[in-house]
Design a protein around this motif. Structure first.
Motif, PDB file in Angstrom:
ATOM      1  N   ARG A 313     -54.142 -28.151  42.034  1.00 28.30           N
ATOM      2  CA  ARG A 313     -54.672 -26.793  41.964  1.00 28.30           C
ATOM      3  C   ARG A 313     -55.302 -26.514  40.599  1.00 28.30           C
ATOM      4  O   ARG A 313     -56.358 -25.876  40.496  1.00 28.30           O
ATOM      5  N   LEU A 314     -54.628 -26.987  39.519  1.00 31.58           N
ATOM      6  CA  LEU A 314     -55.182 -26.799  38.181  1.00 31.58           C
ATOM      7  C   LEU A 314     -56.527 -27.511  38.036  1.00 31.58           C
ATOM      8  O   LEU A 314     -57.468 -26.975  37.428  1.00 31.58           O
ATOM      9  N   ARG A 315     -56.624 -28.714  38.589  1.00 33.88           N
ATOM     10  CA  ARG A 315     -57.879 -29.472  38.498  1.00 33.88           C
ATOM     11  C   ARG A 315     -59.006 -28.715  39.192  1.00 33.88           C
ATOM     12  O   ARG A 315     -60.119 -28.615  38.665  1.00 33.88           O
ATOM     13  N   GLU A 316     -58.725 -28.189  40.382  1.00 37.89           N
ATOM     14  CA  GLU A 316     -59.753 -27.428  41.097  1.00 37.89           C
ATOM     15  C   GLU A 316     -60.146 -26.172  40.322  1.00 37.89           C
ATOM     16  O   GLU A 316     -61.326 -25.804  40.265  1.00 37.89           O
ATOM     17  N   GLN A 317     -59.160 -25.527  39.715  1.00 31.10           N
ATOM     18  CA  GLN A 317     -59.434 -24.309  38.948  1.00 31.10           C
ATOM     19  C   GLN A 317     -60.315 -24.613  37.740  1.00 31.10           C
ATOM     20  O   GLN A 317     -61.281 -23.896  37.456  1.00 31.10           O
ATOM     21  N   VAL A 318     -59.995 -25.696  37.030  1.00 28.54           N
ATOM     22  CA  VAL A 318     -60.789 -26.073  35.857  1.00 28.54           C
ATOM     23  C   VAL A 318     -62.182 -26.540  36.270  1.00 28.54           C
ATOM     24  O   VAL A 318     -63.173 -26.248  35.587  1.00 28.54           O
ATOM     25  N   GLY A 339     -45.602 -29.045  27.806  1.00 31.27           N
ATOM     26  CA  GLY A 339     -44.947 -28.825  26.516  1.00 31.27           C
ATOM     27  C   GLY A 339     -44.040 -27.613  26.561  1.00 31.27           C
ATOM     28  O   GLY A 339     -44.033 -26.856  27.539  1.00 31.27           O
ATOM     29  N   THR A 340     -43.273 -27.402  25.504  1.00 32.91           N
ATOM     30  CA  THR A 340     -42.354 -26.259  25.469  1.00 32.91           C
ATOM     31  C   THR A 340     -43.081 -24.946  25.194  1.00 32.91           C
ATOM     32  O   THR A 340     -42.650 -23.879  25.642  1.00 32.91           O
ATOM     33  N   THR A 341     -44.182 -25.010  24.428  1.00 31.88           N
ATOM     34  CA  THR A 341     -44.910 -23.779  24.089  1.00 31.88           C
ATOM     35  C   THR A 341     -46.218 -23.643  24.863  1.00 31.88           C
ATOM     36  O   THR A 341     -46.722 -22.535  25.049  1.00 31.88           O
ATOM     37  N   HIS A 342     -46.798 -24.761  25.285  1.00 31.81           N
ATOM     38  CA  HIS A 342     -48.046 -24.711  26.045  1.00 31.81           C
ATOM     39  C   HIS A 342     -48.242 -26.035  26.782  1.00 31.81           C
ATOM     40  O   HIS A 342     -47.564 -27.024  26.502  1.00 31.81           O
ATOM     41  N   ASP A 343     -49.165 -26.036  27.714  1.00 35.32           N
ATOM     42  CA  ASP A 343     -49.526 -27.245  28.449  1.00 35.32           C
ATOM     43  C   ASP A 343     -50.931 -27.694  28.047  1.00 35.32           C
ATOM     44  O   ASP A 343     -51.851 -26.862  27.958  1.00 35.32           O
ATOM     45  N   ASN A 344     -51.075 -28.979  27.790  1.00 36.13           N
ATOM     46  CA  ASN A 344     -52.400 -29.540  27.488  1.00 36.13           C
ATOM     47  C   ASN A 344     -53.061 -30.047  28.767  1.00 36.13           C
ATOM     48  O   ASN A 344     -52.466 -30.846  29.506  1.00 36.13           O
ATOM     49  N   LEU A 345     -54.271 -29.557  29.014  1.00 35.99           N
ATOM     50  CA  LEU A 345     -55.072 -30.055  30.132  1.00 35.99           C
ATOM     51  C   LEU A 345     -56.073 -31.042  29.538  1.00 35.99           C
ATOM     52  O   LEU A 345     -56.985 -30.651  28.804  1.00 35.99           O
ATOM     53  N   ILE A 346     -55.881 -32.309  29.835  1.00 41.36           N
ATOM     54  CA  ILE A 346     -56.690 -33.367  29.227  1.00 41.36           C
ATOM     55  C   ILE A 346     -57.672 -33.892  30.272  1.00 41.36           C
ATOM     56  O   ILE A 346     -57.256 -34.311  31.364  1.00 41.36           O
ATOM     57  N   ALA A 372     -58.424 -18.805  28.062  1.00 39.16           N
ATOM     58  CA  ALA A 372     -58.360 -17.468  28.651  1.00 39.16           C
ATOM     59  C   ALA A 372     -57.727 -17.467  30.049  1.00 39.16           C
ATOM     60  O   ALA A 372     -57.554 -16.408  30.655  1.00 39.16           O
ATOM     61  N   MET A 373     -57.384 -18.642  30.571  1.00 34.73           N
ATOM     62  CA  MET A 373     -56.758 -18.732  31.892  1.00 34.73           C
ATOM     63  C   MET A 373     -55.361 -18.121  31.876  1.00 34.73           C
ATOM     64  O   MET A 373     -54.711 -18.026  30.830  1.00 34.73           O
ATOM     65  N   ASP A 374     -54.896 -17.730  33.059  1.00 36.73           N
ATOM     66  CA  ASP A 374     -53.519 -17.266  33.177  1.00 36.73           C
ATOM     67  C   ASP A 374     -52.586 -18.443  32.895  1.00 36.73           C
ATOM     68  O   ASP A 374     -52.729 -19.525  33.477  1.00 36.73           O
ATOM     69  N   GLY A 375     -51.610 -18.228  32.025  1.00 38.16           N
ATOM     70  CA  GLY A 375     -50.747 -19.311  31.605  1.00 38.16           C
ATOM     71  C   GLY A 375     -51.124 -19.740  30.194  1.00 38.16           C
ATOM     72  O   GLY A 375     -52.153 -19.320  29.649  1.00 38.16           O
ATOM     73  N   ASN A 376     -50.341 -20.569  29.616  1.00 38.70           N
ATOM     74  CA  ASN A 376     -50.570 -20.995  28.236  1.00 38.70           C
ATOM     75  C   ASN A 376     -51.128 -22.419  28.240  1.00 38.70           C
ATOM     76  O   ASN A 376     -50.384 -23.399  28.117  1.00 38.70           O
ATOM     77  N   TYR A 377     -52.484 -22.507  28.406  1.00 39.26           N
ATOM     78  CA  TYR A 377     -53.130 -23.807  28.533  1.00 39.26           C
ATOM     79  C   TYR A 377     -54.113 -24.046  27.386  1.00 39.26           C
ATOM     80  O   TYR A 377     -54.794 -23.115  26.926  1.00 39.26           O
ATOM     81  N   TYR A 378     -54.134 -25.282  26.934  1.00 41.42           N
ATOM     82  CA  TYR A 378     -55.135 -25.722  25.958  1.00 41.42           C
ATOM     83  C   TYR A 378     -55.921 -26.884  26.571  1.00 41.42           C
ATOM     84  O   TYR A 378     -55.333 -27.774  27.200  1.00 41.42           O
TER      85      TYR A 378
END
Length: 389
Positions: A313-318, A339-346, A372-378
């Protein structure tokens, strides 16, 4: 005539993907071209001397240069057919492109010489003697050159030869120039106007333009042009036909001459699949590409997580998000590091050369939108230019 001769002389003539068949077609057309151009040169030179026309004489030497061009094309096909060796492991196929470029150079040289002669005739006009024999020779020449244009174009497209296409363009330019000279003879006969030099100059300009087009078409593959979109589509269809492959990217086509293509690509496969079974699938795909498209293929397997629905779902959203940055942007090699503070989308993104954005600009815009996505993503994204994803 070419069709009849090819039926007699070329074994397996419909197998145009075979280097031997292509070489046979090139040899046949080259020999016929040399013979016809020498006959045309003799006839036009006689007609030019008979009438005193600089345009006819120049057109005769144009045909003589065409005989040389046909000889160069013939030599190019013969050399291009040489087998790979230690110094040239990918063969000698690009010699065919070089021969086409030499043909373009000869056309250019003749155009310059004809322009100089025509300008001299304009500045120092001489009377042109009308002759029915010369008129008949020029009319016959138009018909012969039209035939040469037709068979060179037909064979060039059939075997996908840039050199043959350049020779066809040369024949078409000769048809136009000879027809213009023919019209000039009639104008001079009926009106008495000295248009011989002016017509010669127009013909020279047409020849120069033909040289430019021929050079552009033969130089492009030497410089490394993008592959034919139809070829890219056929490669994708073959690779994606197996359910094991879930995606294709980083396709690169290396052109070492007609019939000598090497391709590399990345095929995305399930990360948790049987590695030995998937390796066998990739081997079979490489064999199929060789059998159907005559491409030497090297395929790299990229593992992707196909079992985690949240990652899908994340892949489709990105993927939809990056299209807001540039509609033609695509992504691949998508993975998530929690991660504990955020998730890295690589992931990697492909930016077509037609885009007005730079890769750095596109990467920054993608990072801003992911943040700017919902959730804490980098977003950890690499953006590269490519003619295809």
């Amino acid at each position: 005539m070419i069709q009849l001769l090819s039926r007699w002389l070329i074994h397996d003539r419909d197998n145009v993907s075979s280097p031997a068949v292509r070489r046979a077609y090139g040899t046949l057309c080259g020999v016929v071209g040399i013979a016809l151009n020498i006959l045309l040169f003799a006839g036009k030179f006689f007609a030019g001397q008979l009438s005193g026309s600089i345009a006819i004489t120049a057109d005769a030497f144009n045909n003589l240069s065409d005989a040389g061009s046909s000889a160069v094309t013939l030599l190019g096909f013969r050399l291009a057919g040489k087998k790979p060796d230690t110094d040239h492991p990918f063969g000698h196929g690009r010699i065919e492109y070089i021969s086409g470029l030499i043909v373009a150079g000869l056309i250019l040289l003749m155009g310059v010489e004809l322009a100089k002669s025509s300008l001299d005739k304009i500045l120092h006009p001489e009377e042109v003697t009308f002759s029915l024999l010369a008129l008949g020779i020029m009319a016959a020449s138009v018909c012969v050159k039209l035939y040469m244009w037709l068979y060179n174009r037909q064979v060039g497209r059939r075997i996908h030869s840039a050199a043959m296409e350049a020779t066809a363009m040369d024949s078409l330019s000769d048809t136009a120039s000879t027809f213009a000279v023919l019209v000039a003879m009639l104008i001079g006969k009926w009106t008495g106007l000295a248009v011989d030099g002016y017509v010669g100059l127009v013909v020279a300009l047409f020849i120069l333009f033909s040289a430019y087009k021929a050079a552009r078409e033969t130089l492009s593959p030497l410089l490394g042009q993008a592959p034919d979109p139809e070829l890219v589509r056929e490669i994708r269809d073959i690779v994606m036909a197996d359910d094991t492959v879930v995606g294709v990217h980083d396709l690169v086509v290396h052109d070492y001459g007609p019939g000598r293509l090497m391709i590399t690509l990345h095929a995305e496969v399930p990360a948790h699949g049987d590695i030995m079974a998937m390796h066998d699938v990739i081997d079979n795909i490489e064999k199929e590409l060789m059998e159907k498209l005559h491409c030497h293929a090297v395929i790299h397997m990229d593992p992707v997580d196909t079992d985690d629905a949240s990652i899908a779902r994340l892949r489709e959203q990105v993927a939809e998000l990056v299209k807001q940055v540039e509609p033609s942007l695509t992504i691949h090699d998508f993975r998530v590091v929690r991660g504990t503070t955020h998730d890295n989308l690589i992931f990697d993104a492909v930016l077509p050369f037609s885009s007005t954005m730079t890769p750095a600009q596109a990467a920054q815009a993608i990072r801003d939108r992911v943040r700017a996505m919902d959730g804490n993503y980098y977003a950890v994204v690499t953006v590269e230019h490519s003619y295809t994803d």
